[in-house]
Design a protein around this motif. Structure first.
Motif, PDB file in Angstrom:
ATOM      1  N   GLN A  71      -8.417  -1.004 -25.804  1.00  0.00           N
ATOM      2  CA  GLN A  71      -8.959  -2.362 -25.949  1.00  0.00           C
ATOM      3  C   GLN A  71      -8.914  -3.103 -24.618  1.00  0.00           C
ATOM      4  N   GLU A  72     -10.064  -3.499 -24.150  1.00  0.00           N
ATOM      5  CA  GLU A  72     -10.147  -4.287 -22.924  1.00  0.00           C
ATOM      6  C   GLU A  72     -10.058  -5.770 -23.257  1.00  0.00           C
ATOM      7  N   ARG A  73      -9.347  -6.508 -22.421  1.00  0.00           N
ATOM      8  CA  ARG A  73      -9.198  -7.948 -22.617  1.00  0.00           C
ATOM      9  C   ARG A  73      -9.141  -8.617 -21.255  1.00  0.00           C
ATOM     10  N   PRO A  74      -9.332  -9.927 -21.198  1.00  0.00           N
ATOM     11  CA  PRO A  74      -9.290 -10.617 -19.900  1.00  0.00           C
ATOM     12  C   PRO A  74      -7.982 -10.333 -19.168  1.00  0.00           C
ATOM     13  N   VAL A  75      -8.092 -10.032 -17.883  1.00  0.00           N
ATOM     14  CA  VAL A  75      -6.923  -9.618 -17.099  1.00  0.00           C
ATOM     15  C   VAL A  75      -6.182 -10.857 -16.602  1.00  0.00           C
ATOM     16  N   GLU A  76      -5.160 -11.233 -17.339  1.00  0.00           N
ATOM     17  CA  GLU A  76      -4.305 -12.339 -16.917  1.00  0.00           C
ATOM     18  C   GLU A  76      -3.073 -11.831 -16.175  1.00  0.00           C
ATOM     19  N   HIS A  77      -2.560 -10.702 -16.611  1.00  0.00           N
ATOM     20  CA  HIS A  77      -1.366 -10.126 -15.983  1.00  0.00           C
ATOM     21  C   HIS A  77      -1.627  -8.643 -15.719  1.00  0.00           C
ATOM     22  N   VAL A  78      -1.491  -8.242 -14.462  1.00  0.00           N
ATOM     23  CA  VAL A  78      -1.761  -6.862 -14.073  1.00  0.00           C
ATOM     24  C   VAL A  78      -0.483  -6.206 -13.565  1.00  0.00           C
ATOM     25  N   CYS A  79      -0.329  -4.938 -13.887  1.00  0.00           N
ATOM     26  CA  CYS A  79       0.805  -4.144 -13.389  1.00  0.00           C
ATOM     27  C   CYS A  79       0.250  -3.034 -12.495  1.00  0.00           C
ATOM     28  N   ILE A  80       0.789  -2.930 -11.293  1.00  0.00           N
ATOM     29  CA  ILE A  80       0.367  -1.892 -10.342  1.00  0.00           C
ATOM     30  C   ILE A  80       1.536  -0.947 -10.116  1.00  0.00           C
ATOM     31  N   VAL A  81       1.255   0.347 -10.215  1.00  0.00           N
ATOM     32  CA  VAL A  81       2.291   1.381 -10.061  1.00  0.00           C
ATOM     33  C   VAL A  81       1.996   2.172  -8.786  1.00  0.00           C
ATOM     34  N   PRO A  82       2.575   1.781  -7.639  1.00  0.00           N
ATOM     35  CA  PRO A  82       2.390   2.572  -6.415  1.00  0.00           C
ATOM     36  C   PRO A  82       3.406   3.710  -6.354  1.00  0.00           C
ATOM     37  N   ILE A  83       2.914   4.926  -6.164  1.00  0.00           N
ATOM     38  CA  ILE A  83       3.795   6.097  -6.115  1.00  0.00           C
ATOM     39  C   ILE A  83       3.881   6.559  -4.663  1.00  0.00           C
ATOM     40  N   THR A  84       5.050   6.393  -4.050  1.00  0.00           N
ATOM     41  CA  THR A  84       5.282   6.848  -2.680  1.00  0.00           C
ATOM     42  C   THR A  84       6.419   7.868  -2.700  1.00  0.00           C
ATOM     43  N   SER A  85       6.850   8.295  -1.514  1.00  0.00           N
ATOM     44  CA  SER A  85       7.953   9.250  -1.424  1.00  0.00           C
ATOM     45  C   SER A  85       9.266   8.515  -1.200  1.00  0.00           C
ATOM     46  N   ASN A  86      10.355   9.269  -1.258  1.00  0.00           N
ATOM     47  CA  ASN A  86      11.669   8.686  -0.998  1.00  0.00           C
ATOM     48  C   ASN A  86      11.971   8.604   0.495  1.00  0.00           C
ATOM     49  N   ARG A  87      11.342   9.489   1.278  1.00  0.00           N
ATOM     50  CA  ARG A  87      11.626   9.560   2.715  1.00  0.00           C
ATOM     51  C   ARG A  87      10.327   9.544   3.507  1.00  0.00           C
ATOM     52  N   GLY A  88      10.476   9.364   4.812  1.00  0.00           N
ATOM     53  CA  GLY A  88       9.325   9.321   5.703  1.00  0.00           C
ATOM     54  C   GLY A  88       9.018  10.685   6.296  1.00  0.00           C
ATOM     55  N   LEU A  89       8.611  10.686   7.569  1.00  0.00           N
ATOM     56  CA  LEU A  89       8.238  11.910   8.285  1.00  0.00           C
ATOM     57  C   LEU A  89       7.069  12.628   7.613  1.00  0.00           C
ATOM     58  N   CYS A  90       6.140  11.870   7.046  1.00  0.00           N
ATOM     59  CA  CYS A  90       4.977  12.491   6.398  1.00  0.00           C
ATOM     60  C   CYS A  90       3.678  11.820   6.844  1.00  0.00           C
ATOM     61  N   GLY A  91       3.641  11.450   8.119  1.00  0.00           N
ATOM     62  CA  GLY A  91       2.417  10.885   8.673  1.00  0.00           C
ATOM     63  C   GLY A  91       2.039   9.569   8.023  1.00  0.00           C
ATOM     64  N   ALA A 166       4.165   0.497 -24.080  1.00  0.00           N
ATOM     65  CA  ALA A 166       4.786  -0.506 -24.950  1.00  0.00           C
ATOM     66  C   ALA A 166       4.476  -1.916 -24.445  1.00  0.00           C
ATOM     67  N   ALA A 167       4.550  -2.107 -23.124  1.00  0.00           N
ATOM     68  CA  ALA A 167       4.255  -3.426 -22.548  1.00  0.00           C
ATOM     69  C   ALA A 167       2.783  -3.791 -22.754  1.00  0.00           C
ATOM     70  N   PHE A 168       1.895  -2.805 -22.646  1.00  0.00           N
ATOM     71  CA  PHE A 168       0.471  -3.079 -22.845  1.00  0.00           C
ATOM     72  C   PHE A 168       0.191  -3.431 -24.303  1.00  0.00           C
ATOM     73  N   GLU A 169       0.827  -2.726 -25.227  1.00  0.00           N
ATOM     74  CA  GLU A 169       0.638  -3.017 -26.647  1.00  0.00           C
ATOM     75  C   GLU A 169       1.098  -4.434 -26.989  1.00  0.00           C
ATOM     76  N   HIS A 170       2.189  -4.862 -26.367  1.00  0.00           N
ATOM     77  CA  HIS A 170       2.729  -6.197 -26.636  1.00  0.00           C
ATOM     78  C   HIS A 170       2.083  -7.270 -25.753  1.00  0.00           C
ATOM     79  N   LYS A 171       1.023  -6.885 -25.048  1.00  0.00           N
ATOM     80  CA  LYS A 171       0.220  -7.797 -24.224  1.00  0.00           C
ATOM     81  C   LYS A 171       1.017  -8.438 -23.086  1.00  0.00           C
ATOM     82  N   GLN A 172       2.046  -7.728 -22.631  1.00  0.00           N
ATOM     83  CA  GLN A 172       2.744  -8.170 -21.423  1.00  0.00           C
ATOM     84  C   GLN A 172       1.889  -7.883 -20.186  1.00  0.00           C
ATOM     85  N   PHE A 173       1.101  -6.799 -20.249  1.00  0.00           N
ATOM     86  CA  PHE A 173       0.140  -6.459 -19.219  1.00  0.00           C
ATOM     87  C   PHE A 173      -1.235  -6.324 -19.859  1.00  0.00           C
ATOM     88  N   ASP A 174      -2.250  -6.771 -19.130  1.00  0.00           N
ATOM     89  CA  ASP A 174      -3.625  -6.598 -19.603  1.00  0.00           C
ATOM     90  C   ASP A 174      -4.322  -5.438 -18.910  1.00  0.00           C
TER      91      ASP A 174
END
Length: 298
Positions: A71-91, A166-174
């Motif tokens: 179900q799409e709804r107006p985006v009032e609250h967005v959650c972004i999940v950035p996946i990075t590494s734990n360490r550097g040395l990877c350009g 669960a957060a999306f179902e409870h409309k914590q995130f749109d």
């Protein structure tokens, strides 16, 4: 001149030591890459097929059944999940993901950011540290999964999509967006932005050509209740495995480039050393010749 020769010798020795370290690290990361690559290569076709089936089902429910995850709804609250590494040395691997996430927050979702309605759920320590310094309290954080890469079992990773659903179902995130490194090969990784929730439906112009007539057993509503969460969990696991393989590929490539750069630097230093040595020998010969000539004239 002797001091100059000694300084160049020490630099050569230092570069050789660093080169030995980068060679060893390249071998270590190559071994880790083989394992990570095997995992994502085996996982990706299965996850992509399930994701295609999920989008097709949600695009063709025809109103007789529904799912909160589509179900799409107006985006009032967005959650972004950035996946990075734990360490550097990877350009530029981590920096590309971080820059993309910052652009999403400050440009694509600028209105939500201004209202304090952006949540970041960082996976990996590198991104988490930078986002805290960059945004401070301007965004909300979910820090429960920063060390997720310490345990990449399905049950461990599965906690993240469960909380997001669960957060999306409870409309914590749109809307829930995932930013990760998509693995192609050891030398190529693509920074990818994908909409995790709501599930993106198939476009209307392609819908007719791709519509599938599924036979549901048991009832459609009962099946979708269990099928959709399972597919979404598998899809998120693919994101993590993709990123894990990309990280090791980028790190192995970075160590390979560092080794090549050390070779070039050693070549330049040896040329400098040989020139300085020849100059020193020439000066000594000139001093001897000059001294002998002075003795003869005296």
């Amino acid at each position: 001149m002797a001091g100059g020769l000694k300084e160049v010798r020490e630099r050569i020795r230092s570069v050789q030591n660093i080169q030995q370290i980068t060679k060893t690290m390249k071998m270590v990361f190559a071994a880790k890459l083989r394992k990570a690559q095997q995992a994502i290569v085996q996982m990706r076709p299965y996850a992509n097929k399930l994701n295609g089936m999920l989008r097709n089902i949600l695009s063709n429910l025809d109103g007789d059944a529904s799912s909160a995850f589509g179900q799409e709804r107006p985006v009032e609250h967005v959650c972004i999940v950035p996946i990075t590494s734990n360490r550097g040395l990877c350009g530029a691997f981590n920096s590309n993901i971080i820059k993309t996430t910052i652009r999403l927050v400050q440009e694509d979702y600028a209105a939500q950011f201004a209202q304090g309605r952006v949540t970041l759920l960082p996976v990996g320590k590198r991104g988490n540290d930078i986002f805290i310094r960059r945004f401070g309290k301007q965004v909300r954080y979910i820090k429960d999964y920063v060390t997720l890469f310490d345990d990449l079992s399905f049950d461990s990773v599965n906690r993240v999509p469960k909380q997001l659903m669960a957060a999306f179902e409870h409309k914590q995130f749109d809307k829930v967006i995932v930013v990760y490194g998509q693995f192609k090969n050891a030398g190529t990784q693509y920074t990818t932005v994908e909409q995790f929730l709501p599930v993106a439906k198939i476009q209307s112009d392609a819908k007719a050509a791709t519509k599938a007539d599924y036979i549901f057993e048991p009832e459609k509503e009962q099946l979708l209740e269990h099928l959709i969460p399972s597919i979404l969990q598998t899809q998120f696991y693919k994101y993590v495995l993709d990123n894990h393989a990309s990280e090791h590929g980028a790190r192995m490539t970075a160590m390979d480039k560092a080794t090549e750069n050390a070779n070039e630097l050693l070549r330049d230093l040896r040329i400098r050393y040989n020139k300085a040595r020849q100059e020193s020998i020439t000066n000594e010969i000139l001093e001897i010749v000059g001294g002998a000539a002075a003795l003869e004239n005296g």
